[in-house]
Design an enzyme around this catalytic site. Structure first.
Site, PDB file in Angstrom:
ATOM      1  N   ASP A  42     -21.219  11.096  34.655  1.00 54.95           N
ATOM      2  CA  ASP A  42     -20.753  12.255  33.974  1.00 54.95           C
ATOM      3  C   ASP A  42     -21.153  12.496  32.053  1.00 54.95           C
ATOM      4  O   ASP A  42     -21.352  13.409  32.119  1.00 54.95           O
ATOM      5  CB  ASP A  42     -19.027  11.796  33.333  1.00 54.95           C
ATOM      6  N   SER A 130     -17.912   8.352  42.821  1.00 51.51           N
ATOM      7  CA  SER A 130     -17.101   6.908  42.909  1.00 51.51           C
ATOM      8  C   SER A 130     -17.957   5.874  43.168  1.00 51.51           C
ATOM      9  O   SER A 130     -16.992   4.566  43.207  1.00 51.51           O
ATOM     10  CB  SER A 130     -15.797   7.301  44.006  1.00 51.51           C
ATOM     11  N   GLY A 132     -20.050   4.337  41.191  1.00 56.39           N
ATOM     12  CA  GLY A 132     -20.938   4.153  40.553  1.00 56.39           C
ATOM     13  C   GLY A 132     -19.284   3.138  39.658  1.00 56.39           C
ATOM     14  O   GLY A 132     -19.580   2.240  40.259  1.00 56.39           O
ATOM     15  N   VAL A 133     -19.102   2.931  38.379  1.00 55.55           N
ATOM     16  CA  VAL A 133     -17.749   2.693  37.803  1.00 55.55           C
ATOM     17  C   VAL A 133     -16.723   2.552  38.840  1.00 55.55           C
ATOM     18  O   VAL A 133     -15.934   1.423  38.563  1.00 55.55           O
ATOM     19  CB  VAL A 133     -17.525   3.121  36.255  1.00 55.55           C
ATOM     20  N   TYR A 134     -16.283   3.467  40.287  1.00 58.59           N
ATOM     21  CA  TYR A 134     -15.130   3.725  40.528  1.00 58.59           C
ATOM     22  C   TYR A 134     -15.396   2.398  41.611  1.00 58.59           C
ATOM     23  O   TYR A 134     -15.034   2.788  42.570  1.00 58.59           O
ATOM     24  CB  TYR A 134     -14.976   4.917  41.128  1.00 58.59           C
TER      25      TYR A 134
HETATM   26  N1  APR Z   1     -27.833  11.538  38.292  1.00 59.33           N
HETATM   27  C1  APR Z   1     -28.431  11.230  39.425  1.00 59.33           C
HETATM   28  N2  APR Z   1     -27.156  10.078  39.674  1.00 59.33           N
HETATM   29  C2  APR Z   1     -26.187   9.699  39.079  1.00 59.33           C
HETATM   30  C3  APR Z   1     -26.848   9.967  37.106  1.00 59.33           C
HETATM   31  C4  APR Z   1     -27.849  11.296  37.341  1.00 59.33           C
HETATM   32  N3  APR Z   1     -27.936  11.464  35.966  1.00 59.33           N
HETATM   33  N4  APR Z   1     -26.125   8.578  36.476  1.00 59.33           N
HETATM   34  C5  APR Z   1     -25.345   8.465  37.037  1.00 59.33           C
HETATM   35  N5  APR Z   1     -25.690   8.420  38.988  1.00 59.33           N
HETATM   36  C6  APR Z   1     -25.100   7.768  39.973  1.00 59.33           C
HETATM   37  C7  APR Z   1     -24.770   6.466  39.799  1.00 59.33           C
HETATM   38  O1  APR Z   1     -25.967   5.839  39.944  1.00 59.33           O
HETATM   39  C8  APR Z   1     -23.616   6.767  41.117  1.00 59.33           C
HETATM   40  O2  APR Z   1     -24.316   6.230  41.980  1.00 59.33           O
HETATM   41  O3  APR Z   1     -23.689   8.711  40.089  1.00 59.33           O
HETATM   42  C9  APR Z   1     -22.965   7.444  40.449  1.00 59.33           C
HETATM   43  C10 APR Z   1     -21.849   7.771  40.252  1.00 59.33           C
HETATM   44  O4  APR Z   1     -20.969   6.869  39.011  1.00 59.33           O
HETATM   45  P1  APR Z   1     -21.076   7.410  37.620  1.00 59.33           P
HETATM   46  O5  APR Z   1     -21.039   8.390  36.552  1.00 59.33           O
HETATM   47  O6  APR Z   1     -20.347   5.500  37.510  1.00 59.33           O
HETATM   48  O7  APR Z   1     -19.732   7.935  38.661  1.00 59.33           O
HETATM   49  P2  APR Z   1     -18.444   7.573  39.594  1.00 59.33           P
HETATM   50  O8  APR Z   1     -18.374   6.186  39.780  1.00 59.33           O
HETATM   51  O9  APR Z   1     -17.232   8.307  40.181  1.00 59.33           O
HETATM   52  O10 APR Z   1     -16.869   6.854  38.321  1.00 59.33           O
HETATM   53  C11 APR Z   1     -16.501   7.515  37.170  1.00 59.33           C
HETATM   54  O11 APR Z   1     -16.991   6.940  35.095  1.00 59.33           O
HETATM   55  O12 APR Z   1     -18.702   7.712  33.599  1.00 59.33           O
HETATM   56  C12 APR Z   1     -17.592   7.576  34.385  1.00 59.33           C
HETATM   57  O13 APR Z   1     -15.858   9.478  33.247  1.00 59.33           O
HETATM   58  C13 APR Z   1     -16.549   8.960  34.284  1.00 59.33           C
HETATM   59  O14 APR Z   1     -14.731   7.055  34.887  1.00 59.33           O
HETATM   60  C14 APR Z   1     -15.728   8.488  35.283  1.00 59.33           C
HETATM   61  C15 APR Z   1     -15.804   7.737  35.881  1.00 59.33           C
END
Ligand code: APR
Length: 180
Positions: A42, A130, A132-134
């Site tokens: 994001d 979902s 990553g952080v989720y």
């Molecule tokens: N390109 C591709 N994949 C990426 C990138 C990028 N530039 N940056 C991160 N990722 C990957 C992460 O490594 C993970 O595998 O995207 C996947 C999703 O991780 P997150 O970005 O943490 O998203 P999510 O787990 O859905 O959590 C969403 O995180 O950033 C906040 O605002 C967002 O509150 C929301 C939460």
């Protein structure tokens, strides 16, 4: 990068890389329900698209206080400085259990694909929503995402997964080889 036949008319491409560089018609943002940016992919998308993206997101109607995109739904905005013309913002679930979270993650992928089809797009690129952080386990998210894409590809010509890091990339490739 690996290519598969997802359906008779839609290709699946699994690659390692930075989603913000994808030149597909749309890239999918793993957003939160406020839809005003965050960390992870994001944050990367908002940085690459420029501040007009946050302004476009702020104009998306709130369905309830501080919620523009409920979990499992999707919203579309222009891509501004990105190579992709559109950003489809979707919100995956914070992982609780397969039983509780799988339907919501499936819905996030399905809603994104439906929005792409409604807008006449031909190609779309996803991150690992979902995962990553989720906290969604990669091994559960990968097959679920591919099955949902196969079911709802419709007239789309190409669906990409652009994954951060070799381990995530390998999980999606293995899941695609298993499924297709
Ligand atoms: N390109 C591709 N994949 C990426 C990138 C990028 N530039 N940056 C991160 N990722 C990957 C992460 O490594 C993970 O595998 O995207 C996947 C999703 O991780 P997150 O970005 O943490 O998203 P999510 O787990 O859905 O959590 C969403 O995180 O950033 C906040 O605002 C967002 O509150 C929301 C939460």
């Amino acid at each position: 990068m690996e290519r598969f036949a997802l359906t008779e008319t839609c290709a699946l491409v699994v690659q390692e890389g930075d989603l913000t560089q994808s030149a597909t018609d749309a890239i999918v943002n793993a957003a939160n329900e406020r839809m005003l940016g965050g960390g992870g992919v994001d944050g990367a998308i908002h940085r690459a698209a420029g501040r007009e993206l946050a302004e476009a997101c702020r104009r998306v109607a709130e369905v309830r206080p501080d919620v523009r995109c409920p979990t499992g739904e999707a919203r579309i905005t222009p891509g501004f400085r990105l190579r992709a013309r559109h950003v489809i913002h979707t919100v995956g679930p914070v992982y609780r259990s397969a039983e509780k979270s799988a339907p919501l993650l499936r819905s996030a992928y399905r809603s994104s694909l439906e929005l792409a089809v409604e807008n006449g797009l031909a190609s779309i690129a996803f991150p690992a929503i979902s995962c990553g952080v989720y906290g969604y386990p990669l091994e559960e998210a990968a097959p679920l995402s591919l099955e949902t894409c196969r079911e709802h590809a419709g007239p789309l010509k190409e669906i990409r997964f652009v994954l951060f890091g070799r381990p995530t990339y390998r999980v999606w490739c293995d899941a695609a080889e298993e499924l297709l």
